[in-house]
Design an enzyme around this catalytic site. Structure first.
Site, PDB file in Angstrom:
ATOM      1  N   ARG A 141       0.854  -1.182   0.000  1.00 15.98           N
ATOM      2  CA  ARG A 141       0.000   0.000   0.000  1.00 15.98           C
ATOM      3  C   ARG A 141       0.893   1.236   0.000  1.00 15.98           C
ATOM      4  NH1 ARG A 141      -4.821  -1.446  -1.952  1.00 15.98           N
ATOM      5  NH2 ARG A 141      -5.887  -3.022  -0.661  1.00 15.98           N
ATOM      6  N   ALA A 154     -10.462  -7.353  -1.010  1.00 19.15           N
ATOM      7  CA  ALA A 154     -11.382  -6.215  -1.086  1.00 19.15           C
ATOM      8  C   ALA A 154     -11.234  -5.532  -2.431  1.00 19.15           C
ATOM      9  CB  ALA A 154     -11.105  -5.232   0.055  1.00 19.15           C
ATOM     10  N   GLU A 162     -13.953 -10.224  -6.282  1.00 20.98           N
ATOM     11  CA  GLU A 162     -12.683  -9.828  -5.687  1.00 20.98           C
ATOM     12  C   GLU A 162     -12.008 -11.009  -4.987  1.00 20.98           C
ATOM     13  OE1 GLU A 162     -11.041  -7.156  -6.030  1.00 20.98           O
ATOM     14  OE2 GLU A 162     -12.539  -5.837  -6.952  1.00 20.98           O
ATOM     15  N   GLU A 186      -8.301 -11.946  -6.277  1.00 19.26           N
ATOM     16  CA  GLU A 186      -7.167 -11.698  -5.403  1.00 19.26           C
ATOM     17  C   GLU A 186      -6.674 -12.945  -4.676  1.00 19.26           C
ATOM     18  OE1 GLU A 186      -8.023  -8.470  -2.752  1.00 19.26           O
ATOM     19  OE2 GLU A 186      -7.890  -6.975  -4.352  1.00 19.26           O
ATOM     20  N   GLU A 235      -0.860  -5.785  -7.124  1.00 18.76           N
ATOM     21  CA  GLU A 235      -1.413  -7.127  -6.966  1.00 18.76           C
ATOM     22  C   GLU A 235      -0.490  -8.210  -7.509  1.00 18.76           C
ATOM     23  OE1 GLU A 235      -5.299  -7.221  -8.593  1.00 18.76           O
ATOM     24  OE2 GLU A 235      -6.166  -5.960  -7.017  1.00 18.76           O
TER      25      GLU A 235
END
Length: 222
Positions: free
Chosen positions: A82, A94, A111, A115, A161
């Site tokens: 992040r 998320a 999602e 993910e 990701e």
């Protein structure tokens, strides 16, 4: 000056606790900055007779998240970089509600597949969040996913990701990481503590809402 007595907030009698919709009149609304994903806007609010002031906040698309749990009461966490906080954070899967017409629970299942490579057999609504209501209109719904199995689809992950990793963690271990300050993502913290409360009897007689329960109210301002 006070008279030495303690002032207590008024209580709402026996009515159940509930956030109340109460959008005050907006005399003016303008976009201060158009961002890549979110905009910064400013409202002039007629708060009460003779009381007017401005507030700036982020207009957000809304988001969903999924806490997946297996038969051994392990939860599925992912680690993702992040940039705004300069950390790799342990989180639950998320994503944004940025596809027009896609129901929130369908977005959440998507999602989870994109993910974490998983799909749920059953989903229910675990908890709703307004993470920063003083500066953003963001709403997040967190779903509880059970009977999780490996997804048959494969997804290409790019940008942050591309470095995602996932791990099944015992619920107690994950909650300990929250309380010791080792997991700090707000949505993940709320989800783990909500599930722990359910498992530990901290929320008696609570029946989780269905996955397609009405989403949170978001009054229009444009």
């Amino acid at each position: 000056m006070t008279d030495g007595t303690t002032q207590h907030p008024q209580h709402g009698g026996e009515d159940p606790l509930r956030d109340d919709a109460d959008l005050r009149p907006v005399a003016a609304h303008r976009t201060v900055h158009e961002g890549m994903v979110w905009d910064l806007v400013r409202d002039t609010i007629d708060f009460a007779p003779g009381v007017r002031f401005d507030r700036e906040y982020i207009r957000h698309t809304g988001a969903v998240a999924v806490l997946a749990v297996d038969e051994a009461d392990r939860v599925l966490l992912i680690r993702q970089y992040r940039h705004p906080v300069g950390h790799r954070l342990w989180e639950i899967p998320a994503g944004l509600l940025d596809l027009a017409g896609e129901p929130p629970h369908v977005a959440a299942a998507r999602e989870l597949a994109e993910e974490a490579g998983c799909e749920p057999v059953r989903m229910s609504t675990l908890v709703d969040l307004r993470p920063s209501p003083g500066g953003s209109d963001e709403v997040i719904r967190v779903y509880l996913a059970e009977g999780v199995r490996e997804s048959e689809e494969e997804f290409e992950r790019v940008h942050e990701e591309a470095e995602l990793i996932s791990r099944w963690v015992p619920l107690g271990e994950a909650v300990a990481a929250v309380l010791e300050g080792r997991i700090t993502n707000g949505t993940t913290v709320a989800a783990l503590l909500a599930l722990k409360s359910l498992r530990g009897g901290g929320a008696p007689a609570v029946v989780l809402r269905p996955a397609d329960a009405p989403f949170m109210e978001r009054p229009g301002r444009d």
